[in-house]
Write an enzyme that holds these catalytic residues in place. Structure first.
Site, short mmCIF file in Angstrom:
data_model
loop_
_atom_site.label_atom_id
_atom_site.label_comp_id
_atom_site.label_asym_id
_atom_site.label_seq_id
_atom_site.Cartn_x
_atom_site.Cartn_y
_atom_site.Cartn_z
N LYS A 151 0.85 -1.16 0.00
CA LYS A 151 0.00 0.00 0.00
C LYS A 151 0.89 1.23 0.00
O LYS A 151 2.01 1.12 0.48
CB LYS A 151 -0.81 -0.19 1.26
CG LYS A 151 -1.55 0.85 1.78
CD LYS A 151 -2.18 0.72 3.09
CE LYS A 151 -2.62 2.11 3.40
NZ LYS A 151 -1.94 2.77 4.46
N HIS A 181 -2.83 -4.88 4.85
CA HIS A 181 -2.41 -5.70 6.00
C HIS A 181 -3.55 -5.97 6.98
O HIS A 181 -3.47 -6.86 7.81
CB HIS A 181 -1.18 -5.10 6.69
CG HIS A 181 -1.50 -4.00 7.66
ND1 HIS A 181 -1.63 -2.69 7.29
CD2 HIS A 181 -1.71 -4.04 8.99
CE1 HIS A 181 -1.90 -1.96 8.35
NE2 HIS A 181 -1.96 -2.75 9.40
N LYS A 185 -5.02 -9.75 9.57
CA LYS A 185 -5.40 -9.84 10.98
C LYS A 185 -6.40 -10.97 11.14
O LYS A 185 -7.46 -10.97 10.49
CB LYS A 185 -6.01 -8.52 11.47
CG LYS A 185 -5.03 -7.35 11.49
CD LYS A 185 -5.75 -6.08 11.93
CE LYS A 185 -4.92 -4.84 11.72
NZ LYS A 185 -4.00 -4.51 12.79
N GLU A 219 -6.24 5.55 16.74
CA GLU A 219 -4.88 5.30 17.22
C GLU A 219 -4.51 6.37 18.23
O GLU A 219 -5.00 7.50 18.15
CB GLU A 219 -3.89 5.36 16.05
CG GLU A 219 -4.14 4.30 14.99
CD GLU A 219 -3.11 4.40 13.87
OE1 GLU A 219 -2.11 3.71 13.93
OE2 GLU A 219 -3.33 5.20 12.95
N ASP A 238 -4.97 7.34 3.69
CA ASP A 238 -4.14 6.38 4.40
C ASP A 238 -4.95 5.19 4.93
O ASP A 238 -4.46 4.08 4.99
CB ASP A 238 -3.44 7.10 5.57
CG ASP A 238 -2.37 6.27 6.26
OD1 ASP A 238 -1.70 5.49 5.55
OD2 ASP A 238 -2.19 6.40 7.49
N HIS A 243 -8.08 0.12 4.46
CA HIS A 243 -8.33 -0.63 5.70
C HIS A 243 -9.80 -0.59 6.15
O HIS A 243 -10.40 -1.61 6.45
CB HIS A 243 -7.46 -0.09 6.83
CG HIS A 243 -5.99 -0.14 6.53
ND1 HIS A 243 -5.43 -1.10 5.73
CD2 HIS A 243 -4.97 0.65 6.92
CE1 HIS A 243 -4.13 -0.90 5.64
NE2 HIS A 243 -3.82 0.16 6.35
C1 BG6 Z 1 -1.04 1.76 7.95
C2 BG6 Z 1 -1.11 3.25 7.93
O1 BG6 Z 1 -1.39 1.23 6.70
O2 BG6 Z 1 -1.90 1.26 8.97
C3 BG6 Z 1 -0.71 3.81 9.28
O3 BG6 Z 1 -0.26 3.77 6.91
C4 BG6 Z 1 -1.53 3.20 10.39
O4 BG6 Z 1 -0.82 5.21 9.30
C5 BG6 Z 1 -1.56 1.67 10.28
O5 BG6 Z 1 -0.95 3.57 11.62
C6 BG6 Z 1 -2.56 1.08 11.25
O6 BG6 Z 1 -2.43 -0.31 11.28
P1 BG6 Z 1 -2.64 -1.13 12.61
O7 BG6 Z 1 -2.47 -2.56 12.20
O8 BG6 Z 1 -1.59 -0.67 13.57
O9 BG6 Z 1 -4.02 -0.82 13.11
#
Ligand code: BG6
Length: 487
Positions: A151, A181, A185, A219, A238, A243
């Site tokens: 990504k 990603h 999970k 986050e 992002d 996601h």
């Molecule tokens: C990434 C983003 O793809 O995913 C980040 O670029 C973000 O900004 C992250 O922090 C979040 O992933 P996870 O698995 O930590 O929730």
């Protein structure tokens, strides 16, 4: 066990290779899932030697055992699986924009190859073109040639389309594995099991019974050292069309006709295509101001490294989505994501309608709190469901309680950094957990009007460590609803 293959990693010296790919290979080796003939060939623009690279990676793996912030957790590095991976590591120097690199590469690999693009997005197109022109994507004698693309896949609809066109000119769609990603999970994968393997849930998972759905990826960390990437990107690009939409498709898609890659991905595309393009009046963008995190003072986004003092990049985005299909028509989906928020939480909350029987209406007590089922992904995977019960005592008073489960109470934690299944599936040729070209384009299409409108839009402010901008509360309040608290 995965078939024998060479994993060619572009960006061998990069962070992704160190933090995620190597630990994932170590875990796969630990599970006996890699073939004896498996090998890795790193390509990097810096000069590295096999021994130098092996030593560097060994040190990095060891450093993770003392680093609580690492994705990989282990008390010690087991020399057997690490030895298995380590002795199979090779590296070559190469500039990704030079033909010579690909010629060199063509002389070094044979048979099955997975090319992993762990590089900045601007190299995705050129590397695939380099591979294609050097004949490295031709699949002869049953040997496979696959490309894993990280990504971000495009920065808007036009650039995603252009990138798809570039790569599909060099190979077939079935050779490209676009990573998200979140699909690595476990708990995201489990959403389909929860929905479709439980007969008590499937019938009520629709507009007749669901009032609204909330999807949150909050986050507590800030932009950290990623200002240069984040400034032109922002929270919407992002996190949302990738996601959050993956979570959305898992929770809202129709049951696929079979549990195979194309059937699952067809349903995902149909769902994403049914999203009515989002307009600015149904969205809020925010940026964190100075505030507190864990009791410590933290700076504003504009004072972070590599961020402009006048930046209008959003670090928070909230959207109200409408899905125009028979199952979901009229059910709003509220999505929010942000950095430096009051709590770390990735979850989907399905809010059910209040019961239609007036039995308890007006009764003394707490009233009826509509059922909510929360599918929790991070930080504590599991689920929690709000139910109404009778409060003990002589009167008929209601009380809302939460009943739930945590994965950790039922299953041993599998050693995973989230990339094991993705790598393993790619080697085995199962693209179910990867994004197809049409899904990606439909996802960008849904948010494209917003991306265009936000180019010159002001950004609301929220203090670091807070639940987000007030305007995002107003977005739901307008519909008589509220976000679940983050704390
Ligand atoms: C990434 C983003 O793809 O995913 C980040 O670029 C973000 O900004 C992250 O922090 C979040 O992933 P996870 O698995 O930590 O929730």
């Amino acid at each position: 066990r995965a078939p024998p293959c060479t994993l060619v990693i572009f960006g061998a010296g990069g962070d992704l290779t160190k933090r995620l790919l190597m630990p994932a290979l170590y875990n796969l080796a630990g599970g006996g899932l890699l073939d004896q003939e498996f090998s890795v060939l790193g390509v990097d623009h810096n000069p590295l030697t096999d021994d130098g690279w092996r030593d560097d990676l060994t040190k990095t793996m060891e450093s993770f055992t003392k680093d609580p912030s690492a994705e990989f957790h282990a008390e010690r590095i087991d020399p057997r699986p690490w030895g298995f991976v380590r002795e199979r590591l090779h590296v070559m120097q190469g500039d990704f924009s030079e033909e010579a690199t690909f010629k060199d590469l063509a002389g070094r690999v044979t048979g099955n190859v997975v090319f992993y693009l762990a590089v900045a997005a601007r190299f995705f197109g050129p590397v695939v073109e380099g591979l294609g022109k050097a004949g490295l994507l031709k699949q002869a004698d049953h040997a496979f040639r696959r490309v894993v693309i990280e990504k971000p896949f495009g920065a808007d609809l036009a650039s995603a389309k252009a990138l798809n066109e570039t790569i599909l000119a060099q190979g077939d769609e079935s050779q490209f594995y676009r990573i998200d990603h979140f699909l690595g999970k476990e708990t995201v994968q489990s959403i389909l099991a929860i929905r479709f393997a439980n007969a008590m849930l499937e019938p009520i998972w629709r507009r007749e019974h669901v009032d609204h759905v909330e999807i949150t990826a909050a986050e507590t960390i800030g932009v950290e050292e990623r200002g240069r990437f984040y400034e032109p990107t922002g929270a919407l690009r992002d996190m949302v069309p990738n996601h959050l939409f993956q979570l959305l498709t898992m929770v809202a898609m129709e049951p696929p006709g079979a549990f195979d890659a194309e059937a699952v991905r067809d349903e995902k595309t149909k769902l994403v295509t049914a999203i009515r393009p989002v307009t600015p009046d149904n969205a809020v963008r925010g940026q964190y101001a100075a505030g507190h995190e864990d009791g410590k003072e933290v700076p504003a986004y504009r004072d972070e490294p590599d961020v402009s003092k006048e930046s209008r990049t959003e670090t928070y985005a909230a959207l109200k989505l409408e899905i125009e299909n028979p199952r979901w028509s009229g059910v709003p989906f509220y999505l929010r994501t942000g950095k430096r928020m009051a709590g770390r939480r990735t979850e989907i909350a399905v809010h059910f309608k209040a019961p239609s029987l007036p039995l308890f209406r007006g009764a003394a007590g707490d009233g009826i709190a509509p059922n909510v089922m929360r599918l929790r992904i991070d930080p504590e995977p599991g689920s929690a469901t709000r139910l109404n019960v009778k409060r003990p005592g002589p009167q008929m008073h209601l009380a809302a309680i939460e009943t739930g489960f945590r994965y950790a109470d039922f299953f041993d934690p599998a050693p995973t950094v989230g990339y094991e299944t993705l790598l393993y599936d790619c080697m085995r040729g199962d693209p179910t957990l990867f994004q197809r070209a049409d899904t990606i384009e439909a996802s960008w299409a849904a948010v494209d009007p917003l991306i265009q409108a936000w180019k010159d839009a002001p950004v609301c402010s929220y203090p670091a460590g807070s639940p987000g901008p007030k305007e995002a509360d107003d977005l739901l309040a307008r519909d008589g609803r509220a976000w679940l608290p983050l704390g």
